[in-house]
Design a protein around this motif. Structure first.
Motif, short mmCIF file in Angstrom:
data_model
loop_
_atom_site.label_atom_id
_atom_site.label_comp_id
_atom_site.label_asym_id
_atom_site.label_seq_id
_atom_site.Cartn_x
_atom_site.Cartn_y
_atom_site.Cartn_z
N MET A 121 0.90 -1.07 -0.01
CA MET A 121 -0.11 -0.14 0.11
C MET A 121 0.92 1.27 -0.07
N SER A 122 1.28 1.88 -1.14
CA SER A 122 1.82 3.01 -1.13
C SER A 122 1.13 4.09 -1.50
N ASP A 123 -0.19 4.06 -1.88
CA ASP A 123 -0.94 4.92 -2.12
C ASP A 123 -1.89 5.44 -1.07
N VAL A 124 -2.26 6.45 -1.04
CA VAL A 124 -3.17 7.12 0.09
C VAL A 124 -4.64 6.80 -0.58
N VAL A 125 -5.37 6.48 0.30
CA VAL A 125 -6.84 6.17 -0.11
C VAL A 125 -7.75 7.22 0.59
N LYS A 126 -8.57 7.94 -0.09
CA LYS A 126 -9.26 8.81 0.76
C LYS A 126 -10.89 8.49 0.81
N PHE A 127 -11.45 8.82 1.90
CA PHE A 127 -12.98 8.70 1.89
C PHE A 127 -13.48 10.27 2.22
N ARG A 128 -14.75 10.35 1.91
CA ARG A 128 -15.43 11.64 2.36
C ARG A 128 -16.99 11.25 2.33
N PHE A 129 -17.55 11.82 3.54
CA PHE A 129 -18.60 11.63 3.79
C PHE A 129 -19.50 13.07 4.22
N ASP A 130 -20.84 12.79 3.86
CA ASP A 130 -21.44 14.27 4.75
C ASP A 130 -22.23 13.56 5.51
N VAL A 131 -21.98 13.94 6.90
CA VAL A 131 -22.69 13.49 7.93
C VAL A 131 -23.95 14.19 8.24
N ASP A 132 -25.08 13.67 8.11
CA ASP A 132 -26.40 14.36 8.46
C ASP A 132 -26.77 14.51 9.80
N GLY A 133 -26.97 15.92 10.21
CA GLY A 133 -27.08 16.30 11.46
C GLY A 133 -28.61 15.90 12.03
N THR A 151 -18.94 2.45 7.15
CA THR A 151 -18.51 2.15 5.87
C THR A 151 -16.86 2.13 6.08
N VAL A 152 -16.35 3.31 6.74
CA VAL A 152 -14.83 3.26 6.73
C VAL A 152 -14.31 1.97 7.38
N LYS A 153 -14.82 1.41 8.09
CA LYS A 153 -14.41 0.09 8.77
C LYS A 153 -14.60 -1.00 7.62
N LYS A 154 -15.49 -0.91 6.96
CA LYS A 154 -15.50 -2.14 5.92
C LYS A 154 -14.50 -1.72 4.88
N LYS A 155 -14.16 -0.38 4.50
CA LYS A 155 -13.17 -0.21 3.33
C LYS A 155 -11.94 -0.66 4.02
N LEU A 156 -11.43 -0.11 5.32
CA LEU A 156 -10.16 -0.69 5.77
C LEU A 156 -9.96 -2.01 5.95
N ARG A 157 -11.04 -2.70 6.34
CA ARG A 157 -10.83 -4.25 6.20
C ARG A 157 -10.54 -5.01 4.84
N GLN A 158 -11.04 -4.37 3.79
CA GLN A 158 -10.94 -4.62 2.35
C GLN A 158 -9.42 -4.29 2.12
N LEU A 159 -8.87 -3.28 2.76
CA LEU A 159 -7.57 -2.73 2.40
C LEU A 159 -6.63 -3.37 3.13
N GLY A 160 -6.96 -4.30 4.02
CA GLY A 160 -5.95 -5.22 4.62
C GLY A 160 -5.39 -4.78 6.02
N TYR A 161 -5.95 -3.79 6.42
CA TYR A 161 -5.25 -3.10 7.74
C TYR A 161 -5.53 -4.10 9.01
N SER A 162 -4.87 -4.09 10.16
CA SER A 162 -5.07 -5.19 11.03
C SER A 162 -6.31 -4.78 12.02
N PRO A 163 -6.86 -6.00 12.54
CA PRO A 163 -7.96 -5.65 13.39
C PRO A 163 -7.87 -4.61 14.51
N VAL A 221 -9.53 2.80 14.92
CA VAL A 221 -10.13 3.81 14.06
C VAL A 221 -11.81 3.66 13.97
N SER A 222 -12.16 2.65 14.23
CA SER A 222 -13.78 2.64 14.29
C SER A 222 -14.17 3.38 15.75
N ILE A 223 -13.91 2.99 16.76
CA ILE A 223 -14.17 3.67 17.99
C ILE A 223 -14.00 5.36 17.81
#
Ligand code: ADP
Ligand code: MG
Lengths: 140, 109
Positions: free
Chosen positions: A1-13, A25-37, A43-45
């Motif tokens: 993983m040398s690239d930076v992967v970016k995510f952006r979300f509008d959080v509805d208040g 969603t971020v949790k699922k993406k990070l898992r796909q990217l292979g980060y450790s549990p 990050v999730s918390i």
């Protein structure tokens, strides 16, 4: 993983029922990217707490996450009321949440303490009446 | 420990997901920030909180199952979200205390 992967979300208040969706969603993406549990858990918390704070205290905002091979950076920016006394807000158990928010299970006053505990760096930029930007870094 | 065996001990009803898995450890609590940092993957989360935010916390913390105490149930839309995310939810007439006594007894056997 040398690239930076970016995510952006509008959080509805205005919608408590979708609160936490960006973090999930971020949790699922990070898992796909292979980060450790352990990294994913931290990050999730931290992101969930920040996302919930934007919903319950600041009428929503923008969440941005940058994942690279040495760190994950989470930036949560809102145009809410700001935090008048950051030191007080950081204290475990301190909360200004109203009863109807507490009834949903929020408002334990553990959000900011959890964000400190589970990240390697936390920065709070806040101006009363203008908004709050929280930048959190989790090192890999 | 087997979820299925626990279901019998708690006279619990499965609201969604499957009761054929295993769990290890328990967390009891309704405050979501507390649960967020204390629910461990694979554990049983005992709570009386049953709103949609519980599903988000379970999604992030991945307990083996959620046990709703005191016959608390989930609304259809919340159950649908739990189902969609593969979360097992059961409800028991017992109190959180009684549920944990039963699990403790089960662990000792
Ligand atoms: N984004 C934000 N905008 C305005 N105020 C905030 C924000 N985040 C946190 N706060 C303030 O800091 C307090 C403590 O936050 P936290 O530790 O997450 O506890 P809780 O969210 O349970 O109240 C909140 O009650 C609120 O007054
Ligand atoms: Mg909070």
């Amino acid at each position: 993983m040398s690239d930076v992967v970016k995510f952006r979300f509008d959080v509805d208040g205005s919608d408590f029922s979708s609160a936490g969706a960006a973090s999930v969603t971020v949790k699922k993406k990070l898992r796909q990217l292979g980060y450790s549990p352990d990294v994913i858990r931290r990050v999730s918390i931290a992101m969930y707490e920040g996302e919930i704070n934007m919903v319950i205290h600041a009428n929503g905002g923008i969440a941005e996450v940058e994942a690279s091979d040495d760190k994950i950076v989470i930036v949560l920016a809102d145009k809410g009321p700001g935090i008048p006394d950051v030191e007080l807000a950081m204290q475990a158990g301190y909360s200004t949440a109203k009863d109807h928010i507490r009834n949903l299970g929020f408002g334990a006053g553990m959000g900011l303490p959890n964000m400190i505990k589970y990240t390697d760096d936390l920065r709070i930029d806040t101006v009363v009446g203008e908004g709050t930007t929280i930048t959190m870094t989790v090192l890999i | 420990m087997k979820v299925e065996a626990l279901q019998g001990l708690l006279s619990a009803r499965v609201l969604c997901g499957k009761a054929d898995g295993e769990f290890e450890g328990v967390y009891i609590g309704d405050l979501l920030s507390r649960a967020m940092s204390r629910v461990e993957a694979g554990c049983a989360w005992v709570t009386i909180m049953a709103n949609i935010n519980v599903v988000a916390v379970a999604n992030l913390t991945e307990p083996a199952l959620i046990i709703l105490a005191e016959d608390v149930t989930m609304q259809a839309d919340v159950l649908a979200a739990a189902e969609e995310n593969g979360i097992t939810v059961m409800t028991s007439p017992m109190s959180a205390y009684e549920i944990c006594c039963a699990i403790s007894k089960m662990a000792g056997e």
